[in-house]
Design a protein around this motif. Structure first.
Motif, mmCIF file in Angstrom:
data_model
loop_
_atom_site.group_PDB
_atom_site.id
_atom_site.type_symbol
_atom_site.label_atom_id
_atom_site.label_comp_id
_atom_site.label_asym_id
_atom_site.label_seq_id
_atom_site.Cartn_x
_atom_site.Cartn_y
_atom_site.Cartn_z
ATOM 1 N N ALA A 84 0.828 -1.214 0.000
ATOM 2 C CA ALA A 84 0.000 0.000 0.000
ATOM 3 C C ALA A 84 0.860 1.260 0.000
ATOM 4 O O ALA A 84 0.640 2.164 -0.802
ATOM 5 C CB ALA A 84 -0.940 -0.010 1.205
ATOM 6 N N TYR A 85 1.834 1.363 0.872
ATOM 7 C CA TYR A 85 2.665 2.564 0.960
ATOM 8 C C TYR A 85 3.502 2.784 -0.303
ATOM 9 O O TYR A 85 3.511 3.897 -0.844
ATOM 10 C CB TYR A 85 3.556 2.504 2.212
ATOM 11 N N PRO A 86 4.207 1.755 -0.811
ATOM 12 C CA PRO A 86 4.970 1.981 -2.050
ATOM 13 C C PRO A 86 4.086 2.376 -3.239
ATOM 14 O O PRO A 86 4.478 3.219 -4.044
ATOM 15 C CB PRO A 86 5.662 0.642 -2.311
ATOM 16 N N VAL A 87 2.915 1.791 -3.332
ATOM 17 C CA VAL A 87 2.017 2.148 -4.447
ATOM 18 C C VAL A 87 1.566 3.597 -4.295
ATOM 19 O O VAL A 87 1.506 4.349 -5.273
ATOM 20 C CB VAL A 87 0.817 1.178 -4.506
ATOM 21 N N ARG A 88 1.264 4.008 -3.079
ATOM 22 C CA ARG A 88 0.850 5.393 -2.842
ATOM 23 C C ARG A 88 1.986 6.350 -3.193
ATOM 24 O O ARG A 88 1.768 7.386 -3.825
ATOM 25 C CB ARG A 88 0.437 5.573 -1.385
ATOM 26 N N GLN A 89 3.206 5.994 -2.819
ATOM 27 C CA GLN A 89 4.367 6.824 -3.150
ATOM 28 C C GLN A 89 4.570 6.898 -4.665
ATOM 29 O O GLN A 89 4.870 7.956 -5.205
ATOM 30 C CB GLN A 89 5.636 6.265 -2.484
ATOM 31 N N TYR A 90 4.392 5.776 -5.332
ATOM 32 C CA TYR A 90 4.540 5.734 -6.787
ATOM 33 C C TYR A 90 3.544 6.671 -7.457
ATOM 34 O O TYR A 90 3.900 7.454 -8.340
ATOM 35 C CB TYR A 90 4.368 4.293 -7.281
ATOM 36 N N VAL A 91 2.299 6.599 -7.025
ATOM 37 C CA VAL A 91 1.259 7.453 -7.614
ATOM 38 C C VAL A 91 1.566 8.927 -7.332
ATOM 39 O O VAL A 91 1.443 9.780 -8.220
ATOM 40 C CB VAL A 91 -0.132 7.054 -7.074
ATOM 41 N N ALA A 92 2.001 9.242 -6.119
ATOM 42 C CA ALA A 92 2.330 10.633 -5.776
ATOM 43 C C ALA A 92 3.508 11.128 -6.607
ATOM 44 O O ALA A 92 3.503 12.272 -7.087
ATOM 45 C CB ALA A 92 2.639 10.736 -4.286
ATOM 46 N N GLN A 93 4.502 10.276 -6.804
ATOM 47 C CA GLN A 93 5.665 10.687 -7.595
ATOM 48 C C GLN A 93 5.293 10.877 -9.064
ATOM 49 O O GLN A 93 5.817 11.772 -9.721
ATOM 50 C CB GLN A 93 6.785 9.669 -7.447
ATOM 51 N N ARG A 94 4.427 10.046 -9.566
ATOM 52 C CA ARG A 94 3.987 10.210 -10.953
ATOM 53 C C ARG A 94 3.255 11.544 -11.127
ATOM 54 O O ARG A 94 3.441 12.237 -12.129
ATOM 55 C CB ARG A 94 3.071 9.056 -11.380
ATOM 56 N N ALA A 95 2.430 11.905 -10.146
ATOM 57 C CA ALA A 95 1.736 13.188 -10.205
ATOM 58 C C ALA A 95 2.728 14.340 -10.135
ATOM 59 O O ALA A 95 2.594 15.346 -10.850
ATOM 60 C CB ALA A 95 0.722 13.284 -9.071
ATOM 61 N N GLU A 96 3.743 14.210 -9.288
ATOM 62 C CA GLU A 96 4.761 15.255 -9.165
ATOM 63 C C GLU A 96 5.547 15.392 -10.464
ATOM 64 O O GLU A 96 5.842 16.507 -10.908
ATOM 65 C CB GLU A 96 5.698 14.936 -8.006
ATOM 66 N N VAL A 97 5.878 14.265 -11.094
ATOM 67 C CA VAL A 97 6.596 14.309 -12.372
ATOM 68 C C VAL A 97 5.753 15.010 -13.431
ATOM 69 O O VAL A 97 6.256 15.837 -14.203
ATOM 70 C CB VAL A 97 6.989 12.878 -12.822
#
Length: 159
Positions: free
Chosen positions: A59-72
Motif C-alpha cells: 500500500a505505501y509503495p504504491v501510494r508513493q509511486y502514484v504521488a511521484q507520478r503526479a509530481e513528475v
C-alpha cells in the motif's frame, strides 16, 4: 442351513445390506468432505492472511509511486511553461535589439518626441484621479512627477 441361505438371499436382507453399505459410504464421504473442508478452511485462512499482508506491504509503495507520478507530471508542465516563457523573453530581447522598436517604445512609455515635433498628452478626465496639483501621478508623464518631487523636496528644505 437352508434357512440361513434363504435369509441371505431374501429381499429384506439384501435391502438391509445395501442400506448399511450405503450408510457406510455416506458416512465415509461426509468424513472426507469435513476433512477437506477443514483443510480448505485452514488453507483459505492462510491465503487470506498472505493476501492481506501483501496488500498492507504494498500500500505505501504504491501510494508513493502514484504521488511521484503526479509530481513528475506537474514538473513537466512547469518545465513546458518555463520553456515557453524563455522563448517569449528571447523574442522580446530580439525586438528590443531593433532600433525602430526601441524608439517606438521610448516614445510610447517615456513620452519622448523627436526634435521639431510637438508632444501632446491626451488625458481622459474620467480616468484620472485628481490630486492637489490637478492630475493624478499615474496620469502625468514621468518627468512631471520627478519635477514635482524635486519641487516638494526644495520647498521642504526652505525655512
Amino acid at each position: 442351513m437352508a434357512v440361513k441361505d434363504r435369509d441371505r438371499f431374501s429381499t429384506a436382507t439384501r435391502i438391509r445390506l445395501i442400506g448399511e453399505q450405503t450408510a457406510a459410504r455416506v458416512y465415509r464421504s461426509q468424513t472426507r468432505r469435513q476433512d477437506r473442508r477443514s483443510r480448505l478452511t485452514g488453507r483459505a485462512a492462510l491465503l487470506a492472511m498472505v493476501l492481506c499482508s501483501l496488500v498492507v506491504a504494498l500500500a505505501y509503495p504504491v501510494r508513493q509511486y502514484v504521488a511521484q507520478r503526479a509530481e513528475v507530471a506537474d514538473l513537466r508542465t512547469q518545465q513546458r511553461e518555463t520553456r515557453q516563457r524563455v522563448e517569449d523573453l528571447r523574442d522580446l530581447k530580439a525586438r528590443w535589439q531593433d532600433d525602430a522598436y526601441a524608439e517606438q517604445q521610448i516614445r510610447l512609455r517615456l513620452h519622448y518626441v523627436m526634435p521639431g515635433e510637438t508632444g501632446f498628452v491626451v488625458v481622459d478626465p474620467g480616468a484620472a484621479r485628481p490630486s492637489r496639483g490637478g492630475l493624478g501621478a499615474g496620469a502625468r508623464p514621468w518627468y512631471r512627477n520627478i519635477w514635482d518631487g524635486v519641487d516638494k523636496a526644495d520647498a521642504a528644505g526652505r525655512p
